[in-house]
Structures are given as C-alpha cells and as structure tokens.
Design a protein around this motif. Structure first.
Motif, PDB file in Angstrom:
ATOM      1  N   UNK A   1     -29.274 -15.882  31.814  1.00 44.37           N
ATOM      2  CA  UNK A   1     -28.771 -16.997  32.613  1.00 44.37           C
ATOM      3  C   UNK A   1     -29.921 -17.834  33.174  1.00 44.37           C
ATOM      4  N   UNK A   2     -30.979 -17.173  33.624  1.00 45.83           N
ATOM      5  CA  UNK A   2     -32.123 -17.899  34.190  1.00 45.83           C
ATOM      6  C   UNK A   2     -32.733 -18.843  33.157  1.00 45.83           C
TER       7      UNK A   2
ATOM      8  N   UNK B   1     -28.826 -25.802  30.774  1.00 47.26           N
ATOM      9  CA  UNK B   1     -27.491 -25.336  30.394  1.00 47.26           C
ATOM     10  C   UNK B   1     -27.177 -25.597  28.930  1.00 47.26           C
ATOM     11  N   UNK B   2     -25.966 -25.241  28.520  1.00 50.74           N
ATOM     12  CA  UNK B   2     -24.927 -24.584  29.320  1.00 50.74           C
ATOM     13  C   UNK B   2     -25.215 -23.096  29.509  1.00 50.74           C
TER      14      UNK B   2
ATOM     15  N   UNK C   1     -23.131 -18.674  41.082  1.00 55.94           N
ATOM     16  CA  UNK C   1     -24.059 -18.414  42.183  1.00 55.94           C
ATOM     17  C   UNK C   1     -25.492 -18.704  41.761  1.00 55.94           C
ATOM     18  N   UNK C   2     -25.861 -18.303  40.559  1.00 59.49           N
ATOM     19  CA  UNK C   2     -27.220 -18.555  40.069  1.00 59.49           C
ATOM     20  C   UNK C   2     -27.474 -20.047  39.894  1.00 59.49           C
TER      21      UNK C   2
ATOM     22  N   UNK D   1     -23.158 -26.800  32.914  1.00 59.53           N
ATOM     23  CA  UNK D   1     -21.815 -26.330  32.592  1.00 59.53           C
ATOM     24  C   UNK D   1     -21.807 -24.840  32.278  1.00 59.53           C
ATOM     25  N   UNK D   2     -20.641 -24.229  32.464  1.00 62.27           N
ATOM     26  CA  UNK D   2     -20.409 -22.843  32.061  1.00 62.27           C
ATOM     27  C   UNK D   2     -19.465 -22.860  30.871  1.00 62.27           C
ATOM     28  N   UNK D   3     -19.884 -22.224  29.787  1.00 63.51           N
ATOM     29  CA  UNK D   3     -19.054 -22.156  28.582  1.00 63.51           C
ATOM     30  C   UNK D   3     -18.670 -20.700  28.318  1.00 63.51           C
ATOM     31  N   UNK D   4     -17.449 -20.505  27.827  1.00 66.05           N
ATOM     32  CA  UNK D   4     -16.953 -19.163  27.533  1.00 66.05           C
ATOM     33  C   UNK D   4     -16.955 -18.957  26.021  1.00 66.05           C
TER      34      UNK D   4
END
Length: 617
Positions: free
Chosen positions: A463-464, A471-472, A523-524, A536-539
């Motif tokens: 994630x870092x 991103x994402x 949070x990060x 963005x957050x991707x699933x």
C-alpha cells in the motif's frame, strides 16, 4: 569557572531597579491596604520615613541572595524559593532595624505582615509574567516561520513539550491544549490554556487558525489516538505525535522529537507486560538459535533476545544479505554480544545438525518459513511443503538430538481451518511439533498469531508503494478482514509463550479487534496527506487461497486462559503420530510433485483443510 561579577551590567541594573520599585510599591501598598485604601497624610509621612531605612536593607539582602544571577526567561521554582527566603529574612530584620536605630516613624504591625506578602507577589509574578510573554506570546515574532499548533493532552508530557518547543529550533508554537478531563478545563500549562475536549479539536482548530495537531499522549490507548487522528484527518488537519513512552523514559528521544503519526501508533496496542525475571533465566548467559533470523519476525526476535544478554546468539538463514544486515545492526547496538552467522537451508539436515552440535543451544526459535499465501498457492506448493513442514521437522529433530531445552515454532492464524497451502503446511508443522513431544527432553511449543505491521508478507509495504506512486491502492475485497499487531509486540509475546510453555502447547496470541483491509487502506491514504478523491481504492477480487476472515481457532478447538492476559492455550486436535513416518517419506522424495497431488495429500493429513475444489479436479 566563571564567577559572578560584582559590577552589574545593564541587564542586572534593570532588574535591580525593578526590585527597588517593587519594594517601594509593596511598602506603600501595605500602608494603603492597612487604612482601607485611604492613607491619612500623617501616616504617609511615616511610611516614607521608614522606607528610607527599609529599602537599603531589602536591596542588600536581595543582592546577597543572588536574585540577579538568574535569567527571567528561565524563571522557575528555585528562583521563587530564593525570593521567598530573601523577603522572609527582610521581614524579620525590618522590625529589628526600626527598633535598633530608633526610627521616628509609626509602622503598624499589619504593614510588617502585608509588605512581605505583596513583595513576593510582585517580584515573583513579574518574573513569571515575563517568562510567559517571552516564551509564548512572542513566539510568532521571534520565529517568523513558526506555525501555531494545538496540543492533545495536558499532563507531564504536554508540559515538557511546551517547554522544549519554547527553547528549541522547532518552528511550532502552541496556542492551546485539549483534554477530556473536566478538571483541566480553563487551566494554564506553561501559560497555555486548556481549551476543551479532544473531540472538539476541529472546532478549536478553526477558531485558533491551526492546521497542525500534536498528540502529547505517549501512553494513551491506541483507540484514543485512532479516534483523534480520524477526526483530524476528516477535517484536513496534520497530525504529529511525540515519541513512544519507552523512548522518552529511556532518554533515547526528547519530547520535541516530533514526527508524523504512523500506522503503528494507531493499530498498535498497549505495551506487553513481560516476565523479565523469567526471561532472564531462560535467555541470559544461554546460547540461543534463531532460524529465519533475517526475516521480519526473526530479526525482531534477535533484537529482543539480545537485550537479555545471551552468551551467544546463533543466526541461521539462507539469505546472506539479510544475515549481513543483522550482523551489522547487532554489532553496533550490542557490541559485547557474541554473534554466530550460520548460512544454510533448514531442509539441509546435515547443515542443521552441524550448527546444532557445534553450538549446543539451550533455546531454539524457529521463524524460518515460506508465508506468502498467493505465491505458495499454485506453482510453489511443493516447495512450501518441504520448507514449512520438512524444514520444521529437520530443525526440531536436530534440536531434540542435541538436547535443546525449548523449541518455539512460529505458526500463523492461517493454520486454522486452512484454505491455502501455506496455512495447511503450517498446521502440519504444528502437528509435527506435537508428535515429537516426549515426557522428557526438548519441550516443543507453537505460537499462532495474525498479520504483523510492516512484515515482508504484509499488505502495508505494498500500500505504501502504491500511495507513493499516486495510486490506485488495490484491495482484494471490500469486506476482507485481518488481525494486526506490531512486530515488536509479536516478538515479545513469542518470548513470553516460550517461557511459559511446558511442551506440546499451541499458544494463541490476543490479536485484538480485526481490521478491514479497505479501512486500513483509507487510513494509510489519510496519513499520507491525501484523500480518496486523489488516490482511488480498487477491488481486484480474492486471490487463490485467500479467506475473507482469518480465524485464530479451528471449529473443534477451544482455548484455556494462562497467567498472561494476551496469551491463551489452544486445545487443538491431537496429532496422529502414525502419519509422521509416511509424511517424512513423502517429503523426502527428490522429485517435483504435481500441485493437485500436493493439495490432495495435504487434505488427507489436515482434514480441516479446504482447498479450492477446482484445483483438485
């Protein structure tokens, strides 16, 4: 050594004149108060007539008590004590002087009592006022680039922080404190007011024009820090924190060594209470061997164990780079510690027996393992079996052969109702340790826990990097949940479990509350100073062998409490010793096994293993 000069400079002269004026003011005010704020003319003449004698006496005593050596900006309790002693002495001498020299002036007894009280108030109050004005009110002028901050907390740490901010080169100055204690509301700490509750941080930040918050709560529960950080992040405020409590106590860092708040500060938990006396008996002056010593858990075990001063620390790992890094770190931090670097593979029985026989460890911590779930799931299943199961069996057998006192194996929550190869192999490793336990000899102990923050297999480093790249951030599923603890806490609890284990147990660590990975990603992103609109957050969907929720106990298991609040003992299904010979023969085969065959065989030995059915067709 510099001596105090008898010739006053301009600063000292100004202070002397101030105190002379204070003495005059206090003496006349005492008369004024004595006569109910209306001084009769005849008593005014007496007041000035007596003052001619009183003033030189007080000035001489003040000089003798070194009231002019201190710097007002740093006025403190010792300065006040000197003022009280000096004024107290003059209060005793004034009547003596007036009688001895037969001064023709009427001095009421109430004046003799009021004068020293007023004088202490004026002299002490002016010094304190100057210090507050100098340190706080001029902070922005003295340091043009200084930024206003709110401080969360009003205890000793906050007090020390305010002092250090005033004296250091940190370009910050406090404008207010926040504390949930109602008793603190409206009080001053180093001249800075306690404005309100911690939950009101956004309100006060807007009122005071503040963009930065400092958490002066080194020993507060992590839930409190997480709550404040979430409020601040939602309001777009920057959050900083003082160093951890243990660093402050040890003197390693000062309170003013501020840094941005990190994930460990929010997801970490209360400090582990260790039985240091028992661990000294287990580790001090003993030879300790750690497999996988270059990994995240293994390296932290090295650091934790080194504090107990073993006679020798034997590091076994197949990575020469990791071994070199640990040797450099430990040699610098523990120069008196004897370190042995043994490069080797744990499935190489001859090499493992050689290391054990040469150094004769009394305790072995087995942290070496392949633990990356997706990587081990498809093309590397056979290697996972050989490393995690055969490697554990090899090290455990060598430990038993060489008379090792305790063998502590690092397991995982993924060994509970495993859905992947890694979890199934770690369950087999637990069973191998259980099967080898005898009434006498080496005591085999397994320790299960979940994810650790920042470990090599954790999602956090991934994630870092994704956040740093703009991103994402990829999360496999919106509902995927994991347990987390810090690496130091995990290592400390492993040591504690190793101390408490009598042989054959599987210890389960208290992992706290599970955390949704999606919430962790959010949070990060917030801690990085960004928001979900910019990153963005991707699933991406669950990966092979991945579960939505991790378990710490299998369905047919229960736990028993121990004397340590963060450790429980799992009453796991007992291992059938008949499988061990067959398993060892199977794993010793030099060829490469088919992935489906590997998973089918694991299913036979670990009935609770639930692999992807498509892979077994």
């Amino acid at each position: 050594m510099k001596h105090f000069s008898s010739r006053p400079n301009s600063r000292i002269l100004a202070i002397i004149l101030h105190d002379i004026f204070a003495a005059i003011l206090a003496w006349l005010a005492a008369y004024w108060l004595r006569f109910n704020l209306s001084l009769p003319p005849q008593y005014a003449d007496d007041a000035f007539a007596a003052l001619i004698w009183v003033l030189p006496l007080q000035a001489a005593v003040f000089w003798r008590f070194n009231l002019y050596r201190g710097i007002w900006r740093f006025a403190s309790l010792p300065d006040l004590q000197r003022i009280v002693l000096a004024v107290g002495l003059t209060a005793l001498l004034v009547p003596v002087i007036l009688v001895l020299f037969q001064v023709d002036a009427l001095v009421p007894r109430s004046v003799l009592l009021l004068d020293p009280l007023l004088l202490i108030l004026i002299m002490g109050g002016s010094r304190l006022t100057y210090r507050i004005w100098k340190e706080q009110r001029l902070a922005a002028l003295l340091r043009p680039n200084s930024k206003p901050v709110l401080v969360a907390g009003s205890g000793e740490t906050a007090d020390s922080l305010l002092r250090e901010l005033a004296h250091s080169s940190v370009t910050l100055h406090a404008v207010g404190l926040l504390d949930d204690s109602l008793d603190q509301r409206g009080r001053l700490v180093q001249g800075i007011p306690v404005l309100g509750r911690l939950d009101e941080v956004t309100v006060w930040a807007e009122k005071m024009g503040v963009e930065n918050i400092v958490l002066a709560l080194p020993s507060a529960a992590h839930g409190v820090r997480r709550r404040i950080t979430q409020i601040c992040s939602d309001a777009g405020l920057n959050v900083m924190t003082v160093p951890p409590f243990e660093d402050l106590v040890s003197g390693k860092l000062a309170v003013s060594s501020l840094r941005r708040i990190e994930l460990d500060d929010l997801l970490g938990r209360d400090p582990v209470q260790l039985d240091n006396s028992g661990l000294h008996d287990l580790l001090t002056d003993q030879t300790v061997l750690i497999t996988g010593a270059g990994g995240s858990i293994g390296s932290e075990l090295c650091r934790q164990i080194a504090r107990f001063k073993p006679s020798c620390l034997v590091l076994l790992d197949q990575s020469e780079l990791a071994m070199y890094a640990m040797e450099q770190e430990l040699s610098q931090r523990f120069p008196d510690l004897r370190i042995v670097l043994a490069v080797g593979d744990i499935i190489n029985a001859a090499r493992v027996r050689q290391v054990m026989a040469e150094h004769r460890p009394t305790v072995v911590f087995h942290a070496a393992a392949y633990k990356h779930v997706p990587l081990m799931e498809n093309s590397n299943a056979w290697e996972a079996v050989r490393n995690n199961v055969l490697g554990t069996q090899t090290v455990a057998a060598a430990a038993q052969e060489c008379g090792v006192g305790k063998f502590v194996m690092i397991s995982t929550d993924k060994a509970v109702n495993p859905t992947n190869v890694m979890g199934a192999t770690k369950r087999l490793a637990e069973m191998a340790c259980q099967a080898m336990q005898q009434p006498e000899g080496t005591r085999f102990i397994s320790v299960r826990f979940g994810n650790v923050l920042g470990s090599s297999g954790s999602v956090i480093p991934k994630f870092q990097k994704q956040i740093a790249a703009g991103g994402p951030v990829t999360v496999t599923h919106p509902e995927i949940t994991r347990y987390f603890m810090s690496i130091p806490e995990a290592a400390q609890l492993v040591l504690q479990a190793g101390l408490m284990g009598k042989g054959g147990e599987i210890f389960v660590l208290d992992m706290g509350e599970p955390v949704k990975i999606a919430e962790l990603a959010k949070l990060m992103i917030q801690l990085s100073g960004e928001d979900e609109d910019s990153i963005l957050i991707e699933y991406s969907g669950l990966r092979p062998g991945e579960k939505l929720y991790e378990e710490l106990l299998a369905d047919d298991e229960s736990t028993l409490p121990t004397s340590h609040p963060k450790l429980r003992v799992a009453k796991a299904r007992s291992a059938d010793v008949n499988w061990q010979t067959e398993c060892l023969t199977w794993m010793a085969h030099p060829g490469i096994r088919d992935e489906t065959a590997v998973k089918r065989q694991l299913k036979i030995w670990v009935p609770e293993y639930k692999p992807d059915l498509n892979s077994l067709k």
